[in-house]
Design an enzyme around this catalytic site. Structure first.
Site, PDB file in Angstrom:
ATOM      1  N   LYS A  91       0.843  -1.214   0.000  1.00 28.69           N
ATOM      2  CA  LYS A  91       0.000   0.000   0.000  1.00 28.69           C
ATOM      3  C   LYS A  91       0.868   1.251   0.000  1.00 28.69           C
ATOM      4  O   LYS A  91       0.646   2.174  -0.784  1.00 28.69           O
ATOM      5  CB  LYS A  91      -0.891  -0.019   1.257  1.00 28.69           C
ATOM      6  CG  LYS A  91      -1.463   1.342   1.644  1.00 28.69           C
ATOM      7  CD  LYS A  91      -2.321   1.283   2.882  1.00 28.69           C
ATOM      8  CE  LYS A  91      -1.609   1.382   4.198  1.00 28.69           C
ATOM      9  NZ  LYS A  91      -1.217   2.729   4.631  1.00 28.69           N
ATOM     10  N   ASN A  92       1.868   1.266   0.868  1.00 31.02           N
ATOM     11  CA  ASN A  92       2.640   2.502   1.039  1.00 31.02           C
ATOM     12  C   ASN A  92       3.608   2.780  -0.112  1.00 31.02           C
ATOM     13  O   ASN A  92       4.198   3.853  -0.188  1.00 31.02           O
ATOM     14  CB  ASN A  92       3.360   2.485   2.394  1.00 31.02           C
ATOM     15  CG  ASN A  92       2.368   2.598   3.540  1.00 31.02           C
ATOM     16  OD1 ASN A  92       1.211   2.941   3.323  1.00 31.02           O
ATOM     17  ND2 ASN A  92       2.810   2.299   4.755  1.00 31.02           N
ATOM     18  N   CYS A 120      -5.177   7.693   9.918  1.00 28.07           N
ATOM     19  CA  CYS A 120      -5.265   7.094  11.255  1.00 28.07           C
ATOM     20  C   CYS A 120      -4.732   8.078  12.287  1.00 28.07           C
ATOM     21  O   CYS A 120      -3.708   8.723  12.067  1.00 28.07           O
ATOM     22  CB  CYS A 120      -4.440   5.801  11.306  1.00 28.07           C
ATOM     23  SG  CYS A 120      -5.186   4.441  10.416  1.00 28.07           S
ATOM     24  N   ARG A 177       1.019  14.183  13.612  1.00 24.07           N
ATOM     25  CA  ARG A 177       1.267  14.082  12.180  1.00 24.07           C
ATOM     26  C   ARG A 177       1.217  15.431  11.448  1.00 24.07           C
ATOM     27  O   ARG A 177       0.399  15.632  10.541  1.00 24.07           O
ATOM     28  CB  ARG A 177       0.314  13.065  11.536  1.00 24.07           C
ATOM     29  CG  ARG A 177       0.309  11.738  12.247  1.00 24.07           C
ATOM     30  CD  ARG A 177      -0.497  10.695  11.545  1.00 24.07           C
ATOM     31  NE  ARG A 177       0.227  10.033  10.466  1.00 24.07           N
ATOM     32  CZ  ARG A 177      -0.265   9.066   9.725  1.00 24.07           C
ATOM     33  NH1 ARG A 177      -1.475   8.630   9.926  1.00 24.07           N
ATOM     34  NH2 ARG A 177       0.444   8.513   8.777  1.00 24.07           N
ATOM     35  N   ASP A 192       5.017   0.306  12.085  1.00 28.88           N
ATOM     36  CA  ASP A 192       3.797  -0.348  11.600  1.00 28.88           C
ATOM     37  C   ASP A 192       3.679  -1.802  12.063  1.00 28.88           C
ATOM     38  O   ASP A 192       2.600  -2.393  11.959  1.00 28.88           O
ATOM     39  CB  ASP A 192       3.731  -0.292  10.061  1.00 28.88           C
ATOM     40  CG  ASP A 192       3.581   1.129   9.555  1.00 28.88           C
ATOM     41  OD1 ASP A 192       3.275   2.028  10.362  1.00 28.88           O
ATOM     42  OD2 ASP A 192       3.783   1.355   8.341  1.00 28.88           O
ATOM     43  N   ARG A 248      -8.251  -0.417   5.164  1.00 24.72           N
ATOM     44  CA  ARG A 248      -7.345   0.564   4.535  1.00 24.72           C
ATOM     45  C   ARG A 248      -6.074  -0.108   4.033  1.00 24.72           C
ATOM     46  O   ARG A 248      -5.425   0.401   3.123  1.00 24.72           O
ATOM     47  CB  ARG A 248      -6.870   1.609   5.555  1.00 24.72           C
ATOM     48  CG  ARG A 248      -7.910   2.370   6.250  1.00 24.72           C
ATOM     49  CD  ARG A 248      -7.217   3.344   7.173  1.00 24.72           C
ATOM     50  NE  ARG A 248      -7.017   4.557   6.436  1.00 24.72           N
ATOM     51  CZ  ARG A 248      -7.572   5.716   6.754  1.00 24.72           C
ATOM     52  NH1 ARG A 248      -8.287   5.830   7.836  1.00 24.72           N
ATOM     53  NH2 ARG A 248      -7.383   6.759   6.024  1.00 24.72           N
TER      54      ARG A 248
HETATM   55  C1  EPZ Z   1       4.352   6.705   6.465  1.00 25.39           C
HETATM   56  O1  EPZ Z   1       3.581   7.724   7.068  1.00 25.39           O
HETATM   57  C2  EPZ Z   1       3.431   5.498   6.332  1.00 25.39           C
HETATM   58  N1  EPZ Z   1       2.297   5.873   5.512  1.00 25.39           N
HETATM   59  C3  EPZ Z   1       2.977   5.058   7.698  1.00 25.39           C
HETATM   60  O2  EPZ Z   1       2.222   3.873   7.513  1.00 25.39           O
HETATM   61  C4  EPZ Z   1       4.194   4.726   8.557  1.00 25.39           C
HETATM   62  O3  EPZ Z   1       3.773   4.427   9.860  1.00 25.39           O
HETATM   63  C5  EPZ Z   1       5.131   5.935   8.597  1.00 25.39           C
HETATM   64  O4  EPZ Z   1       5.480   6.350   7.258  1.00 25.39           O
HETATM   65  C6  EPZ Z   1       6.432   5.660   9.339  1.00 25.39           C
HETATM   66  O5  EPZ Z   1       7.078   4.558   8.780  1.00 25.39           O
HETATM   67  C7  EPZ Z   1       2.413   5.869   4.199  1.00 25.39           C
HETATM   68  O6  EPZ Z   1       3.452   5.587   3.630  1.00 25.39           O
HETATM   69  C8  EPZ Z   1       1.196   6.173   3.418  1.00 25.39           C
HETATM   70  P1  EPZ Z   1       6.396  10.048   8.512  1.00 25.39           P
HETATM   71  P2  EPZ Z   1       4.086   9.218   7.088  1.00 25.39           P
HETATM   72  O7  EPZ Z   1       6.225  11.328   7.783  1.00 25.39           O
HETATM   73  O8  EPZ Z   1       4.776   9.511   5.824  1.00 25.39           O
HETATM   74  C9  EPZ Z   1       6.745  13.284  11.999  1.00 25.39           C
HETATM   75  C10 EPZ Z   1       0.498   2.330   8.007  1.00 25.39           C
HETATM   76  O9  EPZ Z   1       0.069   1.729   9.012  1.00 25.39           O
HETATM   77  N2  EPZ Z   1       6.564  14.300  10.953  1.00 25.39           N
HETATM   78  O10 EPZ Z   1       7.626   9.251   8.269  1.00 25.39           O
HETATM   79  O11 EPZ Z   1       2.932  10.048   7.472  1.00 25.39           O
HETATM   80  C11 EPZ Z   1       5.457  12.509  12.235  1.00 25.39           C
HETATM   81  O12 EPZ Z   1       4.573  13.213  13.080  1.00 25.39           O
HETATM   82  C12 EPZ Z   1       0.980   3.734   8.145  1.00 25.39           C
HETATM   83  O13 EPZ Z   1       0.522   1.856   6.868  1.00 25.39           O
HETATM   84  C13 EPZ Z   1       6.700  15.633  11.270  1.00 25.39           C
HETATM   85  O14 EPZ Z   1       6.972  15.997  12.422  1.00 25.39           O
HETATM   86  O15 EPZ Z   1       5.118   9.136   8.278  1.00 25.39           O
HETATM   87  C14 EPZ Z   1       5.978  11.236  12.832  1.00 25.39           C
HETATM   88  O16 EPZ Z   1       6.198  11.417  14.202  1.00 25.39           O
HETATM   89  C15 EPZ Z   1       0.386   4.591   9.130  1.00 25.39           C
HETATM   90  N3  EPZ Z   1       6.522  16.560  10.285  1.00 25.39           N
HETATM   91  C16 EPZ Z   1       7.302  11.034  12.121  1.00 25.39           C
HETATM   92  O17 EPZ Z   1       7.667  12.302  11.566  1.00 25.39           O
HETATM   93  C17 EPZ Z   1       6.217  16.218   9.001  1.00 25.39           C
HETATM   94  O18 EPZ Z   1       6.070  17.108   8.155  1.00 25.39           O
HETATM   95  C18 EPZ Z   1       7.276   9.997  10.993  1.00 25.39           C
HETATM   96  O19 EPZ Z   1       6.257  10.345  10.060  1.00 25.39           O
HETATM   97  C19 EPZ Z   1       6.103  14.852   8.684  1.00 25.39           C
HETATM   98  C20 EPZ Z   1       6.281  13.909   9.680  1.00 25.39           C
END
Ligand code: EPZ
Length: 428
Positions: A22-23, A116, A121, A305, A397
């Protein structure tokens, strides 16, 4: 309203082909907006988040069709640059359209994404990456209006290796003028898959999978055909299902090296793991051992995850396991539900201490996010009696045909559909 009914106590066995990621599929589908012509993407799982992504592409003017696992996107006539709030709210990864829309139109209007609720986020890193390449961002009444008079390559240094921000940075840099360097970028296999697709379309991206990605901007991308990698988190779900049920499960169509941080923990729990080029077999006998520490980290560390799934595993292992969630601040929502099933877990902030019990027992529990929902279904599989997991929309999802895949491995799981007061049993 739909729920999963799980009758526990059955040993899982057999083999299963793991779905596409998915991702990976989500940003690749967004990337098709940058392409002139018809993109052909194989191994795309049929999930609600994917359907939402296809809806956004259509809304932007793309012609989209699907034949089983293959999606065709023709963005030649896509003139839209605005994503309606209703579509943005459906999922977090709608934000990954930002880089692709700006890359193709020089402007975009979006709103704060949904998804979610596993933490705050924010999207500050996404916006920072856009600004570094010459995008002006105006925020007001919940909408973000972004525009540029010309994208110019530059240096983007991320304060955290965010997956989504890295994807957006790559997408916006692909057609920017000159060279972009993305420092401290995410190294997840899904990033490499996106870059591989873009390179097939004529992009010039190097360093994917490492912590610095370099993008040499090109004028335009041509169409290409690509097959999405298999889903490493779904693979880890079925491996944990095999482990907690004392089963013997073989996963086909996997990339074992994407699970280098996961497989050793299953071995620590006492499972026998056999890896072949594209398959993983797990055998579990007797009570599982505790896992000393499960610490979530950006890739190549242990994935956030898979954390909820391993909380279920630790709940029935012998001894005490410690789990540290470093990525999202609210990712223990499955814990109170596991406790309702007899698990002994204490949480404090980002740490959970799990004292394994011999048996869990069936109960009515609520899924509150995607992986937490899957973890509760796995708990039901190894529990005594019947478990009802409410809110299947979360697992829908990310898991294609979840209940039927589990049934094919000998689990007793079905979907209960409540409509106009009547209860219907679906599948199996
Ligand atoms: C991706 O989410 C995945 N989703 C998530 O999968 C996964 O948990 C996550 O990466 C971490 O591996 C998709 O790929 C669609 P991040 P993403 O930006 O991109 C902080 C699942 O179950 N952050 O790496 O949203 C954020 O708050 C899911 O399939 C900021 O502070 O994750 C978090 O604490 C859910 N500012 C950390 O970074 C930003 O602008 C990691 O988030 C962006 C992120």
């Amino acid at each position: 309203m739909q729920s999963f009914i799980v009758n526990g106590g059955r040993r899982l066995n057999g083999s299963l082909r793991v779905q596409g990621s998915k991702n990976s599929a989500l940003p690749i589908l967004a990337a098709t907006l940058l392409v002139k012509g018809k993109s052909v993407i194989h191994n795309v799982p049929d999930l609600s988040d994917i359907r939402c992504t296809l809806g956004i592409l259509k809304n932007l003017g793309c012609s989209v069709s699907r034949e089983s696992g293959t999606v065709y996107v023709d963005s030649s006539c896509a003139s839209g640059y605005e994503i309606p709030e209703s579509l943005m709210r459906e999922m977090r990864s709608s934000v990954v359209f930002l880089g692709a829309i700006i890359g193709s139109h020089g402007k975009a209007v979006i709103s704060t994404p949904g998804g979610c609720e596993i933490g705050l986020r924010p999207i500050d890193l996404h916006l920072y990456a856009m600004k570094r390449l010459g995008v002006e961002v105006n925020e007001g009444s919940g909408r973000l209006c972004c525009s540029t008079s010309g994208l110019e390559g530059g240096k983007i240094t991320l304060s955290f290796p965010s997956v989504g921000a890295t994807e957006n940075a790559v997408l916006v840099a692909t057609t920017a003028k000159g060279i972009t360097t993305i420092v401290n970028c995410a190294r997840e296999p899904e990033i490499s898959d996106l870059c591989e697709f873009l390179n097939k379309c004529g992009a010039r991206i190097s360093g994917a999978g490492e912590s610095i990605i370099t993008v040499e901007g090109v004028n335009a991308l041509h169409n290409a055909e690509h097959s999405v990698i298999c889903d490493r988190i779904v693979a880890s779900t079925y491996l944990v299902a095999g482990a907690v049920s004392g089963g013997d499960v073989e996963l086909l169509n996997t990339e074992p090296h994407h699970l280098n941080s996961v497989l050793p923990l299953l071995e620590e729990a006492g499972c026998d793991i056999r890896v072949k080029c594209k398959s993983i077999r797990i055998k579990a006998t007797g009570r599982l051992n505790r896992i000393d520490k499960i610490i979530t980290q950006p890739y190549p560390g242990f994935p956030t995850d898979s954390q909820a799934l391993f909380t279920t595993l630790a709940s029935v292992a012998e001894g005490t396991s410690v789990i540290v969630e470093n990525i999202f601040e609210s990712r223990f929502k499955h814990v109170p539900e596991l406790v309702r099933m007899g698990a002994k877990i204490r949480t404090e902030g980002r740490v959970a201490v799990v004292e394994g019990v011999r048996r869990l027992y069936g109960a009515e529990v609520q899924a509150q996010d995607l992986r937490g929902g899957a973890a509760l279904v796995l708990a039901g599989i190894c529990a005594d009696g019947t478990t009802e997991v409410l809110n299947t929309e979360f697992t829908d999802r990310g898991y294609e045909d979840f209940e039927n895949c589990l049934c094919s491995l000998n689990a007793d799981v079905y979907r209960k559909v409540k409509k106009d007061g009547a209860i219907k049993k679906k599948n199996c």
